[in-house]
Design an enzyme around this catalytic site. Structure first.
Site, PDB file in Angstrom:
ATOM      1  N   HIS A  83       0.851  -1.190   0.000  1.00 37.55           N
ATOM      2  CA  HIS A  83       0.000   0.000   0.000  1.00 37.55           C
ATOM      3  C   HIS A  83       0.884   1.236   0.000  1.00 37.55           C
ATOM      4  O   HIS A  83       1.844   1.321   0.755  1.00 37.55           O
ATOM      5  CB  HIS A  83      -0.878   0.002   1.260  1.00 37.55           C
ATOM      6  CG  HIS A  83      -1.752   1.214   1.347  1.00 37.55           C
ATOM      7  ND1 HIS A  83      -2.969   1.293   0.701  1.00 37.55           N
ATOM      8  CD2 HIS A  83      -1.575   2.403   1.966  1.00 37.55           C
ATOM      9  CE1 HIS A  83      -3.507   2.471   0.941  1.00 37.55           C
ATOM     10  NE2 HIS A  83      -2.683   3.172   1.702  1.00 37.55           N
ATOM     11  N   ASP A 162     -14.984   2.824   7.357  1.00 38.17           N
ATOM     12  CA  ASP A 162     -13.955   3.743   6.848  1.00 38.17           C
ATOM     13  C   ASP A 162     -14.518   4.641   5.752  1.00 38.17           C
ATOM     14  O   ASP A 162     -14.172   5.820   5.679  1.00 38.17           O
ATOM     15  CB  ASP A 162     -12.730   2.985   6.344  1.00 38.17           C
ATOM     16  CG  ASP A 162     -11.678   3.962   5.831  1.00 38.17           C
ATOM     17  OD1 ASP A 162     -11.221   4.786   6.645  1.00 38.17           O
ATOM     18  OD2 ASP A 162     -11.367   3.952   4.632  1.00 38.17           O
ATOM     19  N   ARG A 169     -14.222  12.899   7.750  1.00 35.50           N
ATOM     20  CA  ARG A 169     -12.956  13.553   8.151  1.00 35.50           C
ATOM     21  C   ARG A 169     -12.504  14.550   7.087  1.00 35.50           C
ATOM     22  O   ARG A 169     -11.946  15.601   7.408  1.00 35.50           O
ATOM     23  CB  ARG A 169     -11.877  12.482   8.378  1.00 35.50           C
ATOM     24  CG  ARG A 169     -12.101  11.688   9.658  1.00 35.50           C
ATOM     25  CD  ARG A 169     -11.258  10.418   9.669  1.00 35.50           C
ATOM     26  NE  ARG A 169      -9.858  10.713   9.462  1.00 35.50           N
ATOM     27  CZ  ARG A 169      -9.013   9.928   8.780  1.00 35.50           C
ATOM     28  NH1 ARG A 169      -9.423   8.790   8.244  1.00 35.50           N
ATOM     29  NH2 ARG A 169      -7.762  10.278   8.636  1.00 35.50           N
ATOM     30  N   SER A 184      -7.659   3.960   9.442  1.00 33.27           N
ATOM     31  CA  SER A 184      -8.280   3.979   8.123  1.00 33.27           C
ATOM     32  C   SER A 184      -7.525   3.060   7.157  1.00 33.27           C
ATOM     33  O   SER A 184      -8.117   2.182   6.512  1.00 33.27           O
ATOM     34  CB  SER A 184      -8.289   5.430   7.621  1.00 33.27           C
ATOM     35  OG  SER A 184      -8.621   5.490   6.264  1.00 33.27           O
ATOM     36  N   LYS A 188      -8.465  -1.252   6.092  1.00 29.81           N
ATOM     37  CA  LYS A 188      -8.678  -1.734   4.714  1.00 29.81           C
ATOM     38  C   LYS A 188      -7.719  -2.881   4.397  1.00 29.81           C
ATOM     39  O   LYS A 188      -8.074  -3.857   3.733  1.00 29.81           O
ATOM     40  CB  LYS A 188      -8.487  -0.578   3.725  1.00 29.81           C
ATOM     41  CG  LYS A 188      -9.667   0.395   3.764  1.00 29.81           C
ATOM     42  CD  LYS A 188      -9.490   1.565   2.826  1.00 29.81           C
ATOM     43  CE  LYS A 188      -8.568   2.594   3.374  1.00 29.81           C
ATOM     44  NZ  LYS A 188      -8.891   3.984   3.119  1.00 29.81           N
TER      45      LYS A 188
END
Ligand code: URA
Length: 434
Positions: A83, A162, A169, A184, A188
């Protein structure tokens, strides 16, 4: 009986929330029983008061289990995911995934679309005609069984908590909180099921985190939370002061990724991909970093990673003729040069501004509903640290809309700063957190 107002007050006053309170909030907000105004107040309280490691683990776990989760247990400890916290010109997934799988890993990625100045892997893959970014669960798992890798868009009802909280947010100035970003991103990743997770935490003008210290703090938090949740974790802190590689824009980036896999591009992009792949295979197979790095280089140099990319694109419906001959990607109808306005060394090439210029050319989206032009984008001919003479070509702009050039050129001109002295080098990889 728990009451949301008491939870907000407790956090506002610096208290530590219990697991029960955190789960009550996540479940209630996801179900629509807790209104946005109370969730916004709690996000702001967390923004100011922070969260302990235990609170962050519980928040992450509650969010990860707020919807569907992917079960990859059939792959044992071979499943891997990467990621990136988001950057400009970041096409590393297209290169890293086939390297890891050519070495025996199972790479499963659910990737996002680009929004704002950062691009998304799914958009880059869709520039290859036929590539299907949406597969049924059966197709997804069959492809991982047979080819070892699948990269798809976010599907199903993964981490609905999320989705709601991130949108909230975004409009309540509570995005840049380390426990909230950690929960967050990691919720995921946990829901997506991989056992080995490597994070590329970007730092610099084009990134969320503007200093290496901030990036390291975020990386440490995510690595610790992932380990507490039973995953193998590592994070690299990498530079996003200038775009990564030369190409920004979807088809242009796909072509650049293919060039790296063909051994035709040996710059910063290859270095970051090697470093990320090294961490993933070191975690997955328990190899020492030196051994892992050697095997990663061999896999690139032998063409095994390129062969794996071909197999993957074909399995997912993409036309491999484009991998074999990237000159087949359709070119944008209009092209324009941007020239150096003076002599000097390039000391700054603001990645975020260049990302915005690419969006104006049609390569990205300003709102989720915008469509993108896969052909549009920028190819950089010069980068930070280069000496240029007035009139040299700094970059080429490509677009389907000739009217976009003036504004994009103005942005790029503002993004590049020159000086008479050569600037000191900025590290490409700042540190590794494990
Ligand atoms: N990316 C995410 O997915 N979540 C955040 O909170 C920040 C960046």
């Amino acid at each position: 009986m728990l009451h949301t107002v008491d939870i907000i007050r407790k956090k506002r006053d610096g208290g530590e929330l219990t697991d029960e309170e955190i789960r009550f909030f996540v479940d209630g907000y996801t179900a629509g029983d807790i209104p946005d105004y109370q969730a916004a107040a709690l996000m702001m309280a967390i923004y100011y008061q922070g969260m302990s490691r235990r609170e962050t683990v519980t928040l992450t776990d509650a969010m990860a289990h707020s919807g569907d989760t992917v079960d990859l247990s059939r792959y044992g400890e071979l499943s891997a995911d990467k990621h990136s916290t988001g950057g400009v010109g970041d096409k590393t997934s297209l290169i890293v995934a086939p390297i890891v799988v050519a070495l025996g890993g199972k790479m499963t990625k659910m990737s996002g679309r680009g929004l704002g100045h950062t691009g998304g892997t799914v958009d880059k893959l869709e520039s290859i005609p036929g590539y299907r970014t949406s597969l049924s669960t059966e197709e997804f798992l069959r492809q991982i069984d047979e080819v070892g890798l699948a990269v798809i868009g976010q599907t199903g009802n993964l981490t609905p908590a999320d989705k709601k909280l991130y949108a909230l947010r975004d409009v309540t100035a509570t995005v840049d909180s380390i426990p909230l970003i950690t929960a967050s991103i990691m919720s995921k990743k946990l829901a997506a099921g991989s056992h080995n997770i490597v994070l590329d935490v970007k730092v610099g003008s084009g990134a969320f985190m503007k200093t290496p210290e901030q990036a390291e703090e975020l990386a440490r938090a995510m690595v610790d939370i992932g380990k507490d949740c039973g995953r193998n974790m590592a994070a690299l802190i990498t530079s996003m002061d200038v775009p990564l590689g030369n190409a920004i824009g979807n088809a242009l980036e796909a072509q650049e990724a293919i060039a790296v896999l063909k051994g035709e591009n040996n710059g910063a992009l290859r270095d970051v991909c090697e470093a990320l792949s090294t961490q993933i295979v070191s975690l997955t197979f328990g190899w020492s970093p030196d051994e892992a790095a050697r095997r990663v280089r061999e896999t690139l140099d032998s063409g095994a990673a390129l062969a794996k990319m071909r197999e993957w694109i074909a399995a997912q419906g993409g036309d491999v003729a484009y991998v074999d001959d990237p000159s087949q990607f359709p070119a944008a109808p209009y092209a324009r040069e941007v020239l150096a306005p003076c002599d000097g060394y390039i000391t700054k090439m603001d990645a975020e501004q260049i990302g915005h210029a690419a969006v104006l050319l049609g390569a990205g989206r300003l709102t989720k509903e915008d469509t993108i032009d896969h052909r549009a984008g920028i190819v950089l001919h010069r980068t930070r640290g280069d000496r240029v003479c007035k009139g040299d070509v700094l970059c080429m702009l490509y677009s389907g809309n000739e009217d976009a050039f003036a504004q994009a050129t103005a942005l790029i001109e503002r993004a590049i700063i020159y000086q008479t002295d050569k600037p000191t080098d900025i590290p490409l990889i700042y540190s590794i957190v494990r």
